[in-house]
Structure formats: C-alpha cells, structure tokens
Write a protein that holds these residues in place. Structure first.
Motif, short mmCIF file in Angstrom:
data_model
loop_
_atom_site.label_atom_id
_atom_site.label_comp_id
_atom_site.label_asym_id
_atom_site.label_seq_id
_atom_site.Cartn_x
_atom_site.Cartn_y
_atom_site.Cartn_z
N UNK A 170 -34.58 52.22 1.01
CA UNK A 170 -33.21 51.96 0.56
C UNK A 170 -32.91 52.73 -0.72
N UNK A 171 -31.63 53.14 -0.85
CA UNK A 171 -31.15 53.79 -2.07
C UNK A 171 -29.89 53.08 -2.55
N UNK A 172 -29.87 52.73 -3.80
CA UNK A 172 -28.70 52.08 -4.40
C UNK A 172 -27.61 53.12 -4.63
N UNK A 173 -26.45 52.91 -4.01
CA UNK A 173 -25.36 53.87 -4.09
C UNK A 173 -24.22 53.41 -5.01
N UNK A 174 -23.71 52.20 -4.76
CA UNK A 174 -22.48 51.72 -5.40
C UNK A 174 -22.65 50.30 -5.90
N UNK A 175 -21.81 49.95 -6.86
CA UNK A 175 -21.72 48.57 -7.34
C UNK A 175 -20.26 48.20 -7.48
N UNK A 176 -19.93 46.93 -7.21
CA UNK A 176 -18.59 46.41 -7.41
C UNK A 176 -18.58 45.61 -8.71
N UNK A 177 -17.77 46.04 -9.67
CA UNK A 177 -17.78 45.45 -11.00
C UNK A 177 -16.52 44.62 -11.24
N UNK A 178 -16.67 43.46 -11.88
CA UNK A 178 -15.50 42.63 -12.18
C UNK A 178 -14.59 43.33 -13.19
N UNK A 179 -13.29 43.19 -12.96
CA UNK A 179 -12.27 43.76 -13.82
C UNK A 179 -11.31 42.64 -14.24
N UNK A 180 -10.38 42.92 -15.16
CA UNK A 180 -9.44 41.89 -15.59
C UNK A 180 -8.65 41.30 -14.42
N UNK A 181 -8.26 40.06 -14.56
CA UNK A 181 -7.42 39.33 -13.62
C UNK A 181 -8.07 39.20 -12.24
N UNK A 182 -9.41 39.15 -12.23
CA UNK A 182 -10.11 38.88 -10.99
C UNK A 182 -10.30 40.05 -10.06
N UNK A 183 -9.87 41.22 -10.45
CA UNK A 183 -10.03 42.41 -9.61
C UNK A 183 -11.47 42.92 -9.70
#
Length: 249
Positions: free
Chosen positions: A64-77
């Motif tokens: 496996x290779x780590x490609x992307x991450x989803x990061x919290x942003x203001x107002x729940x985005x």
C-alpha cells in the motif's frame, strides 16, 4: 494524472518517516508506504480519512502507498491534500505538455532532470526548449496550511530548497529563464508565502532571488471524483505568491 483505484481508510499514525498505519474501511489494519520525507506539518493528522493505492508487485515490501488525506476545514468542510510528493512532477509535466501553464507555452520540447552547469552545478526538474531560449523549472509541492488560512513552503528547514533557489538565481543572472513553480496540492490553500516562521533563511532567499529575476508561480491542484472517490488530479488555476508575507504566529 489518473490514480490507480484508491482504497479508503483512517490514518492511525505515521512513524519512521516512511511508514503509516491505516485502518481500511473493511476493518483491516495495514502498513502503508509514506512517500514524503518532510515533516508533513498539518497533513499528518491521525483520525482523518485517507486514500491508499494498492500494488500487487511481489518485489515490494509494502502493498500500500498513502496518496491523499481529507483534512477538516472551517464550518465542517473537508479538503483533499496529496501527501505523495512524487506525484507533483508528473502533475506539472502533464500540464506543461498540454500547454496548460500559459507562462510556459511554446518554448520547445521538455527535458526531465535537466542538468545545470557552472558555479551551481545541479539538476532541476524540467527544461523547456534549448539554448538561450530555454526555461528551467523547479517544482515544489505545497501542503502546509497554517491557522491563518494561508499556504506556506517549506514545512521544515530545507537546505535543498535553498540550494535550488541559488541555482535558479544563477540561471537568471545569465539571462536564462528560471522558474520556481509551487504545485499546491491542498484544496484549502488559496495563496502561498515563504514559511519564515519555520525556515527564515529560505524566506530571505526567496525574496532575494525573486528580485533578481526568478519567476515564482503557483498553481492549485484540482482533484477529480467519481462516485465520491478521488480518481484523478490536474493542475488548475493560478494562485498568488506573496513573498513578503509573514505568518503572524
């Protein structure tokens, strides 16, 4: 650039620089290769959703290779960010070949790992064209979004980054086109500045070489989704580079 079929999971931890423990959505816990030698400040966030690319190559130690991450942003985005620094050059190369970077259109054939001779012998990521009309391009991936909402580079002290600036400045001094291109691989970043709070020497060098004629550009990555899954990435719109701005923290 299209990704292989990515698999979602949750980041548990990153360790030993090149390893990450991830719990896949099916419950399995796997060890993934982390293709990022930097500090990963602000993108190494346990508990966040991540996307891995699989490999069935028997020669590889890790599947496996780590490609992307989803990061919290203001107002729940949330915002996607690429942790795979090796992808930036391919993304930029596709944009250069397609003529999608207007400042660098029509210069001639592309050469990877272009050798630079003279006082600052080095290799830069790309050369477009040849002879006196050539343009040299060095690519840097930006993923550091600080608390003020702006993007910064580098995310730690980078002697290599400063050396590349000196090479670019040397080229500009001889009349060659020398370009630093920030590939902004974080959807939440809208501008780029030197990280004077992390590497003041780099910030000073960037200001100096920009004044000497090095062109400093930034483009934001656009991540493409299919059925909610990231499947591709392209180089999108220009972003401002503010070489004089300072992080207020």
């Amino acid at each position: 650039m299209r990704y292989p079929a990515l698999v979602p999971g949750t980041l548990l931890r990153r360790y030993k620089r090149f390893l990450a423990d991830v719990r896949l959505d099916d419950g399995r816990e796997v060890v993934a290769h982390c293709p990022n030698t930097g500090s990963m400040r602000a993108v190494n966030v346990p508990g966040c959703r991540v996307w891995l690319s699989p490999s069935d190559d028997p020669r590889r130690k890790l599947a496996w290779t780590w490609e992307l991450i989803e990061l919290p942003q203001p107002e729940g985005a949330t915002a996607l960010a690429s942790v795979h620094t090796g992808r930036a050059n391919r993304i930029v190369e596709e944009a250069l070949v397609a003529g999608d970077i207007e400042e660098l259109v029509g210069l001639g054939p592309l050469t990877r790992e272009a050798r630079v001779e003279g006082a600052h012998r080095a290799r830069l990521d790309f050369r477009l064209g040849s002879g006196d009309g050539a343009a040299y391009v060095e690519v840097k991936q930006v993923t550091l979004r600080e608390a003020d909402g702006h993007g910064y580079f580098p995310d730690a002290v980078s002697e290599r980054g400063r050396r590349h600036l000196e090479v670019l400045a040397g080229l500009a001094a001889t009349g060659q086109r020398a370009v630093l291109l920030f590939c902004v691989a974080h959807e939440g970043i809208g501008s780029v500045a030197p990280a004077s709070h992390l590497d003041p020497a780099y910030a000073e060098a960037l200001q100096r070489v920009a004044a000497l004629g090095v062109e400093v550009l930034a483009r934001r990555c656009r991540f493409v989704l299919e059925d909610g899954r990231p499947c591709a990435v392209t180089l999108g719109e220009a972003l401002p580079v503010e070489v004089e701005r300072r992080f207020p923290g």
